[in-house]
Motif scaffolding. Structure first.
Motif, PDB file in Angstrom:
ATOM      1  N   ILE A   1      -9.279   0.196   1.202  1.00  0.00           N
ATOM      2  CA  ILE A   1      -8.738   1.381   1.868  1.00  0.00           C
ATOM      3  C   ILE A   1      -8.677   2.549   0.907  1.00  0.00           C
ATOM      4  O   ILE A   1      -8.238   2.402  -0.233  1.00  0.00           O
ATOM      5  N   ASP A   2      -9.140   3.706   1.372  1.00  0.00           N
ATOM      6  CA  ASP A   2      -8.988   4.948   0.617  1.00  0.00           C
ATOM      7  C   ASP A   2      -8.089   5.843   1.451  1.00  0.00           C
ATOM      8  O   ASP A   2      -8.489   6.329   2.507  1.00  0.00           O
ATOM      9  N   ASP A   3      -6.880   6.032   0.988  1.00  0.00           N
ATOM     10  CA  ASP A   3      -5.865   6.721   1.790  1.00  0.00           C
ATOM     11  C   ASP A   3      -5.362   7.945   1.017  1.00  0.00           C
ATOM     12  O   ASP A   3      -4.703   7.818  -0.006  1.00  0.00           O
ATOM     13  N   ARG A   4      -5.701   9.092   1.551  1.00  0.00           N
ATOM     14  CA  ARG A   4      -5.360  10.346   0.888  1.00  0.00           C
ATOM     15  C   ARG A   4      -4.382  11.106   1.764  1.00  0.00           C
ATOM     16  O   ARG A   4      -4.661  11.324   2.945  1.00  0.00           O
ATOM     17  N   ARG A   5      -3.248  11.502   1.194  1.00  0.00           N
ATOM     18  CA  ARG A   5      -2.212  12.124   2.029  1.00  0.00           C
ATOM     19  C   ARG A   5      -1.975  13.588   1.711  1.00  0.00           C
ATOM     20  O   ARG A   5      -1.079  14.210   2.276  1.00  0.00           O
TER      21      ARG A   5
ATOM     22  N   ARG B   1      -2.792   9.783  -3.390  1.00  0.00           N
ATOM     23  CA  ARG B   1      -4.000   9.069  -2.950  1.00  0.00           C
ATOM     24  C   ARG B   1      -3.966   7.671  -3.530  1.00  0.00           C
ATOM     25  O   ARG B   1      -3.755   7.509  -4.737  1.00  0.00           O
TER      26      ARG B   1
ATOM     27  N   GLN C   1     -12.723   4.370  10.150  1.00  0.00           N
ATOM     28  CA  GLN C   1     -11.781   5.473   9.954  1.00  0.00           C
ATOM     29  C   GLN C   1     -10.805   5.476  11.118  1.00  0.00           C
ATOM     30  O   GLN C   1     -11.217   5.314  12.268  1.00  0.00           O
TER      31      GLN C   1
ATOM     32  N   SER D   1      -7.060   7.258   7.784  1.00  0.00           N
ATOM     33  CA  SER D   1      -7.456   6.624   6.532  1.00  0.00           C
ATOM     34  C   SER D   1      -8.881   6.110   6.698  1.00  0.00           C
ATOM     35  O   SER D   1      -9.401   6.028   7.804  1.00  0.00           O
TER      36      SER D   1
ATOM     37  N   LEU E   1      -3.784   4.041   9.867  1.00  0.00           N
ATOM     38  CA  LEU E   1      -3.678   2.888   8.983  1.00  0.00           C
ATOM     39  C   LEU E   1      -3.305   1.592   9.719  1.00  0.00           C
ATOM     40  O   LEU E   1      -3.874   0.527   9.449  1.00  0.00           O
TER      41      LEU E   1
ATOM     42  N   GLU F   1      -3.136  11.489  11.387  1.00  0.00           N
ATOM     43  CA  GLU F   1      -3.432  10.926  10.058  1.00  0.00           C
ATOM     44  C   GLU F   1      -4.579   9.914  10.132  1.00  0.00           C
ATOM     45  O   GLU F   1      -4.632   9.088  11.034  1.00  0.00           O
TER      46      GLU F   1
ATOM     47  N   HIS G   1       0.829  -1.214   0.000  1.00  0.00           N
ATOM     48  CA  HIS G   1       0.000   0.000   0.000  1.00  0.00           C
ATOM     49  C   HIS G   1       0.863   1.265   0.000  1.00  0.00           C
ATOM     50  O   HIS G   1       0.473   2.301  -0.531  1.00  0.00           O
TER      51      HIS G   1
END
Lengths: 104, 104, 104, 104
Positions: free
Chosen positions: C81-85, B74, C50, C5, C53, C3, B64
């Motif tokens: 997983i939708d992970d936006r940084r 993203r 939510q 996710s 991670l 943070e 990931h």
């Protein structure tokens, strides 16, 4: 070759007497084999199909019925479509594109 | 052979400049190749991995991160696990079980 | 806020004899409720969680075991997983972002 | 009430240059709102729809086109159907069935 989309198909019956469901999956594959304009590849986790988009939807709706005709009372069907319109998307093309970029 | 689970892995970066994402996928596969105790099979729609459950989770968390290290901001990662504890589940075993039940 | 996710979690037992699986799902939710640092939302098709991670992976591995402790012999677990940084991703933020763009 | 199936819908454009895709999602929801015989619920990770099976397939095919009309060149669309034929499956019914079994 006409416009081609790719999709991954999973069909899972719930509430079956046994944990094994391979006879349901085999019946799904038998139905896919008969579909017009569809290429397919069986994987250990599902089936990948390639063809025109309307054929993919038609086939999905058809295979979703298969476990019900075999006695299942609840079916989870999922289809994940990868549709690229800036170039022809084929199963071989996608594999080659990744493999050519592997380090070894 | 130790307990084996099977899983299907998809890693997709969003907001990339190009529609093609095969160099991200190739980097993910390079990481999978180095994983201990993991067998893998690349398909046109994802990667199927087989191994002990804790290794599968460890590897998922690791891959990931790969697109982020390449500049993605993203990432959508999904893992679908099929874990059967009444018999040894392997990629070959699942394929054979279905293929033996096909009509032709 | 640290943070965050977001992920969507599905846990489905196969071979359960009955088509209804809500007592398995309820036990999964009871486990999610006890998880540290995790917010959750039950939907008719799964559970959205939510949190950091590593907590999400830890929790996924934990809930995957729940149906086995209740007698299931095969479990399908999937986590997306939708992970936006580039910005803080929260369930409320995502909903508001979409809703503000709806036509009416 | 007629036969009802439930499904979870995800529509994701790739190669959009920006990580945010909420205007695409909003356009998808606007299309869902206009669909006949379909109930829907927006979640932070997708949209859940309920209605007759043929309407669900029709709508999926329709919303899949939405990001293309907005300029996207590659779209991932997935639909996960939960179809139960031993009793009427509704979003409220499924939620209540799980909630009634929670410990607290």
């Amino acid at each position: 070759m006409k416009e081609q989309s790719m999709a991954e198909l999973h069909v899972v019956p719930l509430g079956t007497k046994t944990t094994g469901v391979s006879h349901y999956v085999a019946a799904v594959i038998d139905t896919i084999k008969q579909a017009q304009d569809i290429k397919y590849q069986l994987t250990p986790m599902g089936t990948i199909i390639q063809g025109p988009l309307d054929r993919i939807f038609e086939l999905t709706q058809k295979v979703h019925e298969v476990p019900f005709t075999m006695g299942a009372q609840r079916v989870l069907t999922s289809i994940s479509i990868d549709d690229r319109r800036d170039k022809l998307g084929t199963m071989e093309g996608k594999m080659k594109s990744v493999e050519s970029k592997l380090k070894s």
